[in-house]
Design a protein around this motif. Structure first.
Motif, mmCIF file in Angstrom:
data_model
loop_
_atom_site.group_PDB
_atom_site.id
_atom_site.type_symbol
_atom_site.label_atom_id
_atom_site.label_comp_id
_atom_site.label_asym_id
_atom_site.label_seq_id
_atom_site.Cartn_x
_atom_site.Cartn_y
_atom_site.Cartn_z
ATOM 1 N N ILE A 17 0.827 -1.202 0.000
ATOM 2 C CA ILE A 17 0.000 0.000 0.000
ATOM 3 C C ILE A 17 0.864 1.255 0.000
ATOM 4 N N VAL A 19 0.926 5.653 -1.020
ATOM 5 C CA VAL A 19 0.134 6.838 -1.318
ATOM 6 C C VAL A 19 0.575 7.360 -2.682
ATOM 7 N N VAL A 26 -4.734 6.404 -3.058
ATOM 8 C CA VAL A 26 -3.849 5.265 -2.836
ATOM 9 C C VAL A 26 -3.389 4.750 -4.192
ATOM 10 N N LEU A 31 -1.569 -3.040 -5.416
ATOM 11 C CA LEU A 31 -2.741 -3.500 -4.678
ATOM 12 C C LEU A 31 -3.286 -4.795 -5.273
ATOM 13 N N ILE A 211 -11.475 14.288 0.214
ATOM 14 C CA ILE A 211 -10.217 13.863 0.826
ATOM 15 C C ILE A 211 -9.202 14.993 0.763
ATOM 16 N N ASP A 212 -8.618 15.294 1.891
ATOM 17 C CA ASP A 212 -7.642 16.372 1.960
ATOM 18 C C ASP A 212 -6.237 15.798 1.792
ATOM 19 N N ARG A 213 -5.964 14.689 2.491
ATOM 20 C CA ARG A 213 -4.603 14.184 2.484
ATOM 21 C C ARG A 213 -4.597 12.730 2.949
ATOM 22 N N ILE A 214 -3.773 11.921 2.307
ATOM 23 C CA ILE A 214 -3.572 10.542 2.776
ATOM 24 C C ILE A 214 -2.096 10.388 3.101
ATOM 25 N N TYR A 215 -1.774 9.809 4.223
ATOM 26 C CA TYR A 215 -0.374 9.715 4.635
ATOM 27 C C TYR A 215 -0.130 8.512 5.532
ATOM 28 N N THR A 216 1.133 8.200 5.696
ATOM 29 C CA THR A 216 1.520 7.064 6.525
ATOM 30 C C THR A 216 1.552 7.504 7.981
ATOM 31 N N PRO A 217 0.940 6.731 8.872
ATOM 32 C CA PRO A 217 0.921 7.159 10.271
ATOM 33 C C PRO A 217 2.312 7.121 10.889
#
Ligand SMILES: Cc1cc2nc3c(=O)[nH]c(=O)nc-3n(C[C@H](O)[C@H](O)[C@H](O)COP(=O)(O)OP(=O)(O)OC[C@H]3O[C@@H](n4cnc5c(N)ncnc54)[C@H](O)[C@@H]3O)c2cc1C
Lengths: 246, 318
Positions: A17, A19, A26, A31, A211-217
């Motif tokens: 996975i 970004v 994603v 995937l 969606i504003d932002r996807i990121y790795t925690p």
């Protein structure tokens, strides 16, 4: 019993996975897609209910769901409806799309998975129930059909359950472990080829979210123990000894 | 902002998540109010308790609300919210909250975002939640809607201070006959081993691959003097009995040692074991979220690590 089942072609959380460049989606490369795990239980449950009470199982998929719909037909669903809309993460749009796609269908029960394994929203089922104004229950672990009603057990926290009775038509979202989903047989796959897979076009409006932002925690990382299995075992035993655990 | 938190009462007690919802409400209300709603029968004591953390507590009391029913919850909450017009409604992401909140949202024509772990109202409304079972975070903007509904993950908003507000009777009664009837609560199954009392737990996840491999975990548990437990997929597959499940819908454990073997570390699992004294995880995926709660991690194959560990332990014991 005419049953509609919702099945999502969903990305496996165990696949690679990443970004995308835009930071808002994603990356689809890497995937691996399959039938959403919770939906597999829902499809199995629908087929079992049909085997017991007769009727028809219609499986509905929103998005690029052809492979998953074929799989459901091979498991024993009677026909499939594909709704070629790409709602992404917006469950509201998915539910709207399903509502429109099934507007001409007669059903006693709608089954959905508790949530999808990729976005984990746990929304589509209940939103749809709300839109159709029918009774609903989530995280269902047992379904028994009675005279015009269903008796269900739903899961609560800590191993507790709750028994309820719902009038039909109703919508239930199914929790994992409710049954043991069957494997798809070669015969099933052959038979599925002649079953109906209809495409229904619908239009869905705006949606409420963006969606504003996807990121790795950020993860607080464990101290890693490295080496060959023997070395790792050696080090682990030292840690356990130091703490008086062995 | 007017922020409403729907309290949760479980088995005759106010669930701590209710206070967490109010902590969040207080932190985002700005010059508005944090208000609680409590629903049930004979609930004055809960209302008083909630009033410590809220500017106002709305009591919705009726004999028919003794047991949770999502249709009645949606009905009474809709009555209250149509009048009071909250900006934000917070609900626990529990078995109940996650069930009635989306239905409430459809009725209110409101956006709904589930299982949030962050909520920022400084510039519009932005919620944060996990996707892909904890592997990624996503910030979501609410585009429009007078009221927005959120279900909030438990255990996240534990910090907060007392406010001290008043309790009012909302004067609301259910206006519908529900199509779903409650019949009974079903108790958890009990087995021979009570994992919640064990000092050492060897816990296996889907990484164990097959029922026959459980033996490997049993050998290790024997060598360590512990018991075997598992994550949900292991129990769903019937490889271990239901009473061995660790997690939100299974048991909460607090052993001296929790060895997580082939467990990814989904939130629902972590909730059941995060307070263990020592957590050691073996997983072949270096990005597995379990490494976020473990003190020690081994990035490797359980089918290599576990046999090596069993051999060494047997050597020591002679
Ligand atoms: C309402 C609800 C309640 C739930 N309640 C619970 C609950 O009480 N308890 C619970 O556990 N879950 C619960 N879940 C499910 C939870 O969301 C996860 O699906 C589950 O915890 C995943 O289990 P897992 O880590 O064993 O499997 P997976 O997530 O599939 O992870 C398997 C892991 O094994 C690793 N692996 C594979 N092979 C090997 C190998 N050979 N060596 C080393 N590592 C390997 C992989 O890298 C992966 O990280 C609940 C879900 C919902 C929606």
């Amino acid at each position: 019993m005419n049953i509609i089942v919702l099945a999502k072609h969903a990305a496996d959380p165990e696949s690679e996975i990443r970004v995308s460049q835009d930071g808002k989606s994603v990356d689809e490369r890497g995937l691996v897609f399959d039938i959403n795990d919770w939906d597999r239980y829902a499809v199995e449950e629908a087929i079992r209910l049909k085997e017991e009470h007769g009727g028809e199982v219609v499986v509905v998929g929103v998005g690029q769901t052809e492979d998953t719909l074929r799989k459901c037909l091979a498991m024993g669903a009677d026909r499939a409806i594909k709704v070629p809309v790409e709602p992404g993460m917006d469950s509201y749009q998915t539910a709207m799309a399903v509502k429109e796609a099934i507007s001409g269908e007669k059903f006693d029960l709608i089954l959905a998975g508790l949530m999808s394994q990729d976005y984990n929203n746990a929304l589509v089922g209940v939103l749809l129930a709300g839109m159709l104004d029918i009774p609903f229950a989530t995280a269902v672990t047992s379904i028994k059909v009675e005279d015009g009603r269903v008796r269900i057990i739903r899961e609560l926290e800590g191993g507790f359950g709750e028994e309820n009775v719902l009038s039909l038509p109703a919508l239930l979202t199914v929790q994992s472990g409710i049954n043991e989903p069957r494997y798809v047989s070669i015969m099933g796959i052959k038979r599925a080829k002649s079953k109906e897979l209809k495409e229904v076009s619908v239009s869905v409006e705006g949606g409420y979210t963006e969606i504003d932002r996807i990121y790795t925690p950020p993860v607080k990382k464990a101290e890693l123990i490295e080496g060959s299995p023997e070395e790792v075992a050696e080090k682990l035993i030292q840690i356990l000894k130091d703490r008086g655990l062995i | 902002m007017r922020v409403f938190a729907v309290a949760e009462i479980k088995f005759g007690e106010l669930d701590p998540v209710s206070i967490e919802l109010l902590n969040l409400a207080n932190s985002i209300k700005g010059d508005g109010t944090a208000e609680a709603v409590v629903i049930g029968n004979n609930i004055s004591n809960y209302a008083e308790e909630l009033a410590k953390y809220a500017d106002k507590v709305w009591k919705i009391e009726d004999a028919s609300l003794e047991n949770y029913n999502p249709e009645l919850y949606v009905d009474v909450l809709f009555q209250l919210f149509s009048k009071e017009k909250p900006d934000i409604v917070l609900v626990a992401n529990s078995s109940r909250g996650s069930e009635f909140a989306p239905a409430l949202a459809t009725k209110l024509n409101a956006p709904v975002i589930t299982d949030i772990v962050g909520l920022d109202t400084s510039n519009g409304i932005k919620a944060t939640r996990y996707i892909f079972q904890g592997k990624l975070l996503v910030d979501i903007l609410v585009k429009d809607g007078e009221t927005s509904v959120f279900t909030v993950r438990q255990g996240v908003f534990k910090e907060g201070s007392e406010v001290g507000g008043e309790v009012v009777d909302a004067g609301i009664k259910p206006s519908i006959t529900p199509k779903r009837e409650f019949s009974q609560i079903i108790e958890p199954e009990v087995g021979e081993v009570d994992i919640s009392q064990a000092d050492i737990i060897v816990s296996v996840g889907r990484g164990i691959e097959d029922a026959s491999n459980i033996e490997l975990a049993e050998e290790l548990a024997d060598a360590l003097g512990g018991v075997v437990a598992g994550s949900r997929p292991v129990i769903d597959s019937g490889w271990l009995p239901k009473d061995r499940q660790v997690g939100i819908s299974g048991k909460t454990v607090k052993p001296k040692l929790y060895l997580a073997l082939g467990i990814s570390g989904a939130f629902q699992h972590i909730m059941g074991m995060k307070d263990s004294e020592l957590i050691i995880a073996v997983n072949k995926d270096p990005e597995a979220p379990i490494f976020g709660v473990a003190q020690y991690g081994i990035v490797g194959d359980i089918f290599e690590i576990v046999p090596a560990l069993v051999d060494k332990l047997r050597e020591i014991k002679g």
